[in-house]
Design an enzyme around this catalytic site. Sequence first.
Site, mmCIF file in Angstrom:
data_model
loop_
_atom_site.group_PDB
_atom_site.id
_atom_site.type_symbol
_atom_site.label_atom_id
_atom_site.label_comp_id
_atom_site.label_asym_id
_atom_site.label_seq_id
_atom_site.Cartn_x
_atom_site.Cartn_y
_atom_site.Cartn_z
ATOM 1 N N GLU A 60 -8.537 1.016 3.408
ATOM 2 C CA GLU A 60 -8.276 2.136 2.498
ATOM 3 C C GLU A 60 -9.617 2.604 1.968
ATOM 4 O O GLU A 60 -10.507 1.780 1.710
ATOM 5 C CB GLU A 60 -7.379 1.690 1.347
ATOM 6 C CG GLU A 60 -7.213 2.787 0.291
ATOM 7 C CD GLU A 60 -6.011 2.579 -0.619
ATOM 8 O OE1 GLU A 60 -5.608 1.423 -0.793
ATOM 9 O OE2 GLU A 60 -5.494 3.588 -1.140
ATOM 10 N N CYS A 272 -2.426 3.589 -1.754
ATOM 11 C CA CYS A 272 -2.098 4.711 -2.642
ATOM 12 C C CYS A 272 -2.666 6.030 -2.137
ATOM 13 O O CYS A 272 -2.145 7.101 -2.437
ATOM 14 C CB CYS A 272 -2.620 4.426 -4.045
ATOM 15 S SG CYS A 272 -1.838 3.011 -4.803
ATOM 16 N N ASN A 393 4.164 4.023 1.442
ATOM 17 C CA ASN A 393 3.385 2.886 0.962
ATOM 18 C C ASN A 393 3.943 2.423 -0.369
ATOM 19 O O ASN A 393 4.048 3.226 -1.286
ATOM 20 C CB ASN A 393 1.920 3.288 0.756
ATOM 21 C CG ASN A 393 1.172 2.254 -0.064
ATOM 22 O OD1 ASN A 393 0.992 1.121 0.389
ATOM 23 N ND2 ASN A 393 0.747 2.616 -1.258
ATOM 24 N N GLU A 394 4.289 1.173 -0.446
ATOM 25 C CA GLU A 394 4.624 0.557 -1.741
ATOM 26 C C GLU A 394 5.502 1.486 -2.578
ATOM 27 O O GLU A 394 5.206 1.769 -3.737
ATOM 28 C CB GLU A 394 3.314 0.281 -2.473
ATOM 29 C CG GLU A 394 3.298 -0.938 -3.328
ATOM 30 C CD GLU A 394 1.932 -1.159 -3.961
ATOM 31 O OE1 GLU A 394 1.559 -0.411 -4.865
ATOM 32 O OE2 GLU A 394 1.232 -2.093 -3.546
HETATM 33 O O1 AHR Z 1 -5.230 -2.159 -2.258
HETATM 34 C C1 AHR Z 1 -5.340 -1.355 -3.377
HETATM 35 C C2 AHR Z 1 -4.027 -0.672 -3.769
HETATM 36 O O2 AHR Z 1 -3.076 -1.592 -4.155
HETATM 37 C C3 AHR Z 1 -3.351 0.093 -2.689
HETATM 38 O O3 AHR Z 1 -3.809 1.369 -2.612
HETATM 39 C C4 AHR Z 1 -1.913 0.117 -3.110
HETATM 40 O O4 AHR Z 1 -1.037 0.228 -2.036
HETATM 41 C C5 AHR Z 1 -1.777 -1.095 -3.955
HETATM 42 O O5 AHR Z 1 -1.177 -0.840 -5.170
#
Ligand code: AHR
Length: 833
Positions: A60, A272, A393-394
């Site tokens: 990321e 994120c 994602n999440e």
């Molecule tokens: O790894 C950092 C962040 O942690 C990522 O962007 C997210 O998916 C998680 O909350």
Amino acid sequence: MFCLPKTRSSHCHGNRMVAFLGILCCIAGIASAQTQIKVRIHADQPTVEISPHLYGLFFEDINDAADGGLYAELIQNRSFEYFSLKDTHPRTEFHPLYAWQIASSPKNRDRFVDATMQVHDESPLNSNNTHYVSVTADQPGTFGIQNLGFDGIRIDRSAKYDVSLYARVDDWRGDTPLTVRLLSPDGDVCGEVELPKPGSTWQKLDGVLTANETRDDARLQITTNGRGTLDLDMVSLFPQQTFNGRKNGLRKDLVEALRDLNPQFLRFPGGCITHGWGLDNRYRWKDSVGDVAQRKPNWNLWGYHQTYGLGYFEYFQLCEDLDMAPLPVVPIGVGCGFRCTEFVPMDELGPHVQDALDLIEFANGPVDSTWGSVRAEMGHPEPFGLEFVCLGNEEHDTPDMRQRFPVFAEAIRKVYPEIKIIGTSGLGTGIPIYDLMTKEKVYSSDEHYYMNPRWFFDNVNRFDSFDRDKPLIFVGEYAAHDTDRKNTLYSALSEAAFLTGIERNADLVDMTCYAPLFGRKGHMQWRPDMIYFDDRNVVRTTNYYVQQLFSRNKGDVYLANSIDVVAKSSEPLFDGHVGIGTWNTAIELAEAAINGRPLDLADWKSTSGEFDYTGGRLRQTDLQATPALAISHESFSGEKIVFTARVRKTGGKEGFLLRFASDANGNGGYWWNVGGWNNQQHGIESFDGDQSSTIAKVDGGIESDQWYNLKIEMNGDTLRCFINGDLKQQVQLGSLDVSISSTYDRDSGEIILKLVNPTAAEVDAQIEFSGVQAMASTASMVTLAGTKDAVNTFESPETVKPVASKIAAGTEFQHTIPPYAVQAIRIKSERTN
Ligand code: AHR
């Protein structure tokens, strides 16, 4: 202190036995003696196939991981598109001329004339790249601008650099070419090249610079001689030595660090960043491909800017270079739950779904397809062989998300039935939307945890009881967060212990990756990370080496095993003090007892907030305290500890915190949070370092002005929590003893044994193999060991590093595992099965 021996077995997944073997007592004075265990590997009892892509990577752009990091571009803000992020971050320093200055005269050269620089957007390079700089001199002479790179530009003597830029002149008097030079802060010229004189329309000019010095603080200067205005855009400087020598490529040393992890997949672009701050800020893959000068930059939700120079083409190419499966993550029409509540209206979802479909076409489509042709034009006519797509994602569990996810899944299945869809389990370990993923029959579902080390030890058995009829699990982000978020060896060992549980359950857990991957020194929004770097140095953390050890020693099939703990020196799991606490709540504690023996509440100490002792009761009335805690004077130990408390709530929002296994100041250990989360849930939470992690939660609350009899039974590694005699929660925690994994590698014909010792004591292991016809008499071993708090740093990057050795082996052998260590032992063998 009494220590009771026990047997732990892990014959196969889902089989979590704790059997008491016999009683051997060790007395406090002898407690520092080595732990003794008996490890049996049943080589003729294969249990589950290990997923071939179990260990991979998560990338990321956080902590300057892309621009200024993996992406080898040395110029910062090369296209003058930075702007202030004052609305979302307290980062007002960014502006279109960030990292740019008016050029200063080099040493021993004629002085430059005065000039001004301004950013303009009339007649830009293209509609995606709308800003450029105009440098103007009103009197004839030499002038220009210079870029400071990312904290200076690293150059190496004799290394070659590709320089390119777009330029044009306006109202121009003069006939000289452009000069591009590398310069030290003191004005020494460290390399110079001439580029042709620009004309009156945008023109790309390029050349090659050779550095004549090695330094990390160079700047790149572009000058000309004349009078009038010089417009510049997309100023770029790349080392020719990128990984695999690729143009617009990636930093060689950083990719090598990734390659050395033997990764099987790469999740990208996040995190994120995939949803972005809001829908408008989501990762737009179409802006990340094609000519870099045409890519539309985006701002980065972590508080800076992304050029998209490292975009989807570079990503797929990296996957190909390192033989990793690409795992692209696409947004699903909902904003990041942490930052906004935006979502795309259902009747406007079409283009977003199409974006996901087009990405698959870009990766795999024929060269005459719309997006396949873009890939081909970029130099890769062959498909990239994309197999997986991660949707979301999440995600937070919202009706909007539940409505949108299926639309994406169905559309992809319809057009690309061969693509495996990886879903998201939502936030935290309760995996709230696993049910939706089950209904949607996704290939696997992605769960994330950033917890304290204790949580990882306590969750070695997490997957033993997961339903095998549900989707596979992808642990797509995780990291143990130790005190001050340091990458201690202890944190890495807790991850190692957790991974032994994952290998035992590798029929279910299909992929795992640590997160985040990179952190640039001085530019970190998030710690810990797996790899730290500056312009010249790369620090491989203890956590990195654990990943490497597991990934290089994975094996193909898990072999049943058992551990008998014959004697142990470590303390039982729940040794320590007990206490009572509150969170925005007032309470009264009337009685507390351990194993039926009443405790004297008068000597309990307030370690946070103020408890008042009167009339034989402890009272806490501050509704603001979060938490207030009173801790027993005495500490308790033993294989079975029963803590009871009679308590009532007299005001406030929540319930009671029953602390146990803490130190005298209320640090460490656990609490049972009764009526927590706004009096909606009860939860068992662990404390390690400076972080708490929730181990398990159930729904529930408590009433005011009612007396409650609370009981916590700590038995071996099992916790049972009761309210008024009713069992509310039961969890089996991992132990801090040795964790093991045993697998077989078909290609090499080796049994691989991984041993994790997170204790301060050496462990004497008697290792025995059954179900083998022959075993080699020697084995190769890799050890990662050190002190509990050992950390690899820029100053001392190899405090903890893998050490290879040979040891005597055979069907039975004696082996000592050092304190705070993880080892992988490989032994050639002939199995009977
Ligand atoms: O790894 C950092 C962040 O942690 C990522 O962007 C997210 O998916 C998680 O909350």
